[in-house]
Design a protein around this motif. Structure first.
Motif, mmCIF file in Angstrom:
data_model
loop_
_atom_site.group_PDB
_atom_site.id
_atom_site.type_symbol
_atom_site.label_atom_id
_atom_site.label_comp_id
_atom_site.label_asym_id
_atom_site.label_seq_id
_atom_site.Cartn_x
_atom_site.Cartn_y
_atom_site.Cartn_z
ATOM 1 N N ALA A 198 0.821 -1.214 0.000
ATOM 2 C CA ALA A 198 0.000 0.000 0.000
ATOM 3 C C ALA A 198 0.854 1.263 0.000
ATOM 4 O O ALA A 198 0.373 2.346 -0.356
ATOM 5 C CB ALA A 198 -0.932 0.000 1.209
ATOM 6 N N GLU A 199 2.131 1.132 0.384
ATOM 7 C CA GLU A 199 3.031 2.285 0.398
ATOM 8 C C GLU A 199 3.556 2.628 -0.991
ATOM 9 O O GLU A 199 4.144 3.688 -1.192
ATOM 10 C CB GLU A 199 4.215 2.009 1.327
ATOM 11 C CG GLU A 199 3.834 1.792 2.788
ATOM 12 C CD GLU A 199 5.039 1.481 3.648
ATOM 13 O OE1 GLU A 199 6.178 1.635 3.151
ATOM 14 O OE2 GLU A 199 4.858 1.088 4.811
ATOM 15 N N THR A 200 3.353 1.730 -1.954
ATOM 16 C CA THR A 200 3.865 1.955 -3.302
ATOM 17 C C THR A 200 2.793 2.589 -4.186
ATOM 18 O O THR A 200 1.603 2.562 -3.868
ATOM 19 C CB THR A 200 4.310 0.622 -3.940
ATOM 20 O OG1 THR A 200 3.149 -0.197 -4.189
ATOM 21 C CG2 THR A 200 5.259 -0.131 -3.019
ATOM 22 N N THR A 201 3.221 3.150 -5.301
ATOM 23 C CA THR A 201 2.268 3.706 -6.267
ATOM 24 C C THR A 201 1.824 2.662 -7.282
ATOM 25 O O THR A 201 0.730 2.757 -7.833
ATOM 26 C CB THR A 201 2.898 4.895 -7.019
ATOM 27 O OG1 THR A 201 4.116 4.470 -7.646
ATOM 28 C CG2 THR A 201 3.201 6.030 -6.047
ATOM 29 N N SER A 202 2.670 1.651 -7.497
ATOM 30 C CA SER A 202 2.372 0.637 -8.509
ATOM 31 C C SER A 202 1.763 -0.629 -7.925
ATOM 32 O O SER A 202 1.197 -1.441 -8.656
ATOM 33 C CB SER A 202 3.650 0.263 -9.266
ATOM 34 O OG SER A 202 4.577 -0.363 -8.386
ATOM 35 N N GLY A 203 1.905 -0.812 -6.593
ATOM 36 C CA GLY A 203 1.449 -2.047 -5.977
ATOM 37 C C GLY A 203 2.359 -3.223 -6.259
ATOM 38 O O GLY A 203 1.983 -4.373 -6.039
ATOM 39 N N LYS A 204 3.579 -2.940 -6.730
ATOM 40 C CA LYS A 204 4.517 -3.999 -7.081
ATOM 41 C C LYS A 204 5.624 -4.117 -6.040
ATOM 42 O O LYS A 204 6.081 -3.123 -5.479
ATOM 43 C CB LYS A 204 5.131 -3.738 -8.462
ATOM 44 C CG LYS A 204 4.119 -3.827 -9.599
ATOM 45 C CD LYS A 204 4.793 -3.641 -10.948
ATOM 46 C CE LYS A 204 3.790 -3.790 -12.086
ATOM 47 N NZ LYS A 204 4.428 -3.605 -13.410
ATOM 48 N N VAL A 205 6.054 -5.352 -5.819
ATOM 49 C CA VAL A 205 7.077 -5.620 -4.812
ATOM 50 C C VAL A 205 8.404 -4.980 -5.203
ATOM 51 O O VAL A 205 9.154 -4.504 -4.349
ATOM 52 C CB VAL A 205 7.245 -7.140 -4.616
ATOM 53 C CG1 VAL A 205 8.335 -7.434 -3.598
ATOM 54 C CG2 VAL A 205 5.933 -7.768 -4.186
ATOM 55 N N GLU A 206 8.709 -4.949 -6.502
ATOM 56 C CA GLU A 206 9.970 -4.363 -6.947
ATOM 57 C C GLU A 206 10.092 -2.913 -6.490
ATOM 58 O O GLU A 206 11.144 -2.478 -6.002
ATOM 59 C CB GLU A 206 10.086 -4.434 -8.476
ATOM 60 C CG GLU A 206 10.288 -5.828 -9.026
ATOM 61 C CD GLU A 206 8.982 -6.569 -9.260
ATOM 62 O OE1 GLU A 206 7.924 -6.104 -8.769
ATOM 63 O OE2 GLU A 206 9.016 -7.615 -9.930
ATOM 64 N N GLU A 207 9.008 -2.146 -6.634
ATOM 65 C CA GLU A 207 9.026 -0.749 -6.201
ATOM 66 C C GLU A 207 9.216 -0.655 -4.692
ATOM 67 O O GLU A 207 9.959 0.198 -4.197
ATOM 68 C CB GLU A 207 7.727 -0.048 -6.599
ATOM 69 C CG GLU A 207 7.699 1.424 -6.189
ATOM 70 C CD GLU A 207 6.347 2.084 -6.414
ATOM 71 O OE1 GLU A 207 6.158 3.207 -5.908
ATOM 72 O OE2 GLU A 207 5.488 1.468 -7.071
ATOM 73 N N LEU A 208 8.551 -1.540 -3.971
ATOM 74 C CA LEU A 208 8.668 -1.550 -2.516
ATOM 75 C C LEU A 208 10.111 -1.765 -2.091
ATOM 76 O O LEU A 208 10.630 -1.053 -1.221
ATOM 77 C CB LEU A 208 7.774 -2.652 -1.941
ATOM 78 C CG LEU A 208 7.922 -2.946 -0.452
ATOM 79 C CD1 LEU A 208 7.485 -1.745 0.363
ATOM 80 C CD2 LEU A 208 7.103 -4.173 -0.081
ATOM 81 N N PHE A 209 10.779 -2.728 -2.715
ATOM 82 C CA PHE A 209 12.156 -3.034 -2.320
ATOM 83 C C PHE A 209 13.084 -1.876 -2.669
ATOM 84 O O PHE A 209 13.973 -1.519 -1.890
ATOM 85 C CB PHE A 209 12.635 -4.313 -3.003
ATOM 86 C CG PHE A 209 13.851 -4.903 -2.355
ATOM 87 C CD1 PHE A 209 13.723 -5.803 -1.312
ATOM 88 C CD2 PHE A 209 15.122 -4.543 -2.757
ATOM 89 C CE1 PHE A 209 14.845 -6.338 -0.687
ATOM 90 C CE2 PHE A 209 16.243 -5.068 -2.144
ATOM 91 C CZ PHE A 209 16.102 -5.972 -1.106
ATOM 92 N N ILE A 210 12.872 -1.256 -3.825
ATOM 93 C CA ILE A 210 13.706 -0.115 -4.216
ATOM 94 C C ILE A 210 13.512 1.044 -3.245
ATOM 95 O O ILE A 210 14.476 1.677 -2.797
ATOM 96 C CB ILE A 210 13.377 0.314 -5.658
ATOM 97 C CG1 ILE A 210 13.846 -0.769 -6.645
ATOM 98 C CG2 ILE A 210 14.032 1.653 -5.984
ATOM 99 C CD1 ILE A 210 13.361 -0.557 -8.060
#
Length: 240
Positions: A218-230
């Motif tokens: 929920a903290e990401t804009t894309s809902g993708k794990v890759e963005e979360l990790f970055i």
């Protein structure tokens, strides 16, 4: 419940685990996500008591680890298959059941259950040296759950297997969770995070994020794990 508090571990002068604290509730799947060399395997080994931290504590159900009395409650599937190629599938399971001091009748009945669970009943008398890589993975899983552990540690369990078998294995993990097993699984495969209840993102031996998977995404804009990790790794870099 697994409680890790301010855990540190060095090998020589090289820090591998740096101040990790986390609590894993019972009957959930917790993913340890990070690139190769980030410290995931070392963290698992510290949790189960194979090695001891330089600082900090690990408790399982309020018992300080390592503790031999907890071995019957723990199942461990290592990244590299710990099987005997010159034994059949069922003789491998008999060996591991013997290590857990399982009674013969109970062991034979449980063998039938776990072989069926991993779809190896038809291959139970086949020598392990004749197994494919995927079959060995499934037999390793069967060995790790043979004694019905309350807590199951899985180190990169889906590395090198095809997508269809990966789906089958994750279905088996979900069945175990619903039966009350707590599962800690390490992976560097981003899309496996969504199979889990909680995710611990590990980078350079540090815990850079830990929460419910839904909350983290929920903290990401894309809902993708890759963005979360970055995002998490950039925050950690800025903090350092």
């Amino acid at each position: 419940m697994i409680e890790v508090e301010n855990l540190y571990k060095k090998f020589g002068k090289h820090p591998v685990i740096q101040g990790i604290s986390m609590t894993i509730p019972p009957s959930e799947i917790c993913c340890l996500l990070g690139p190769s060399g980030s410290g995931k395997t070392t963290l698992i080994r510290l949790m189960i008591g194979v090695i001891v931290g330089d600082e900090g504590t690990v408790k399982i159900d309020d018992v300080n680890m390592p503790n031999l009395s907890m071995l019957g409650d723990i199942g461990f599937m290592p990244q590299n298959d710990a099987l005997y190629d010159d034994l059949s599938a069922e003789d491998n399971l008999r060996f591991f059941g013997g290590l857990q001091q399982m009674k013969k009748a109970a062991l034979e009945a449980r063998m039938n259950d776990v072989l069926a669970l991993v779809d190896l009943t038809a291959h139970r008398k086949k020598m392990v040296r004749d197994f494919s890589g995927g079959m060995k993975k499934r037999l390793s899983l069967a060995a790790s759950i043979l004694h019905s552990p309350k807590i199951l540690f899985l180190d990169e369990p889906t590395v090198g297997i095809d997508p269809v078998l990966k789906r089958t294995i994750w279905n088996q993990f979900q069945e175990l969770k619903h039966a009350g097993t707590t599962i800690i699984v390490s992976t560097h495969v981003m899309d496996e995070v969504t199979e889990c209840d909680k995710a611990a993102l590990i980078y350079n031996g540090r815990l850079i994020a830990y929460d419910a998977v839904t909350a983290l995404l929920a903290e990401t804009t894309s809902g993708k794990v890759e963005e979360l990790f970055i995002m998490a790794s950039e925050k950690e870099g800025a903090r350092l």
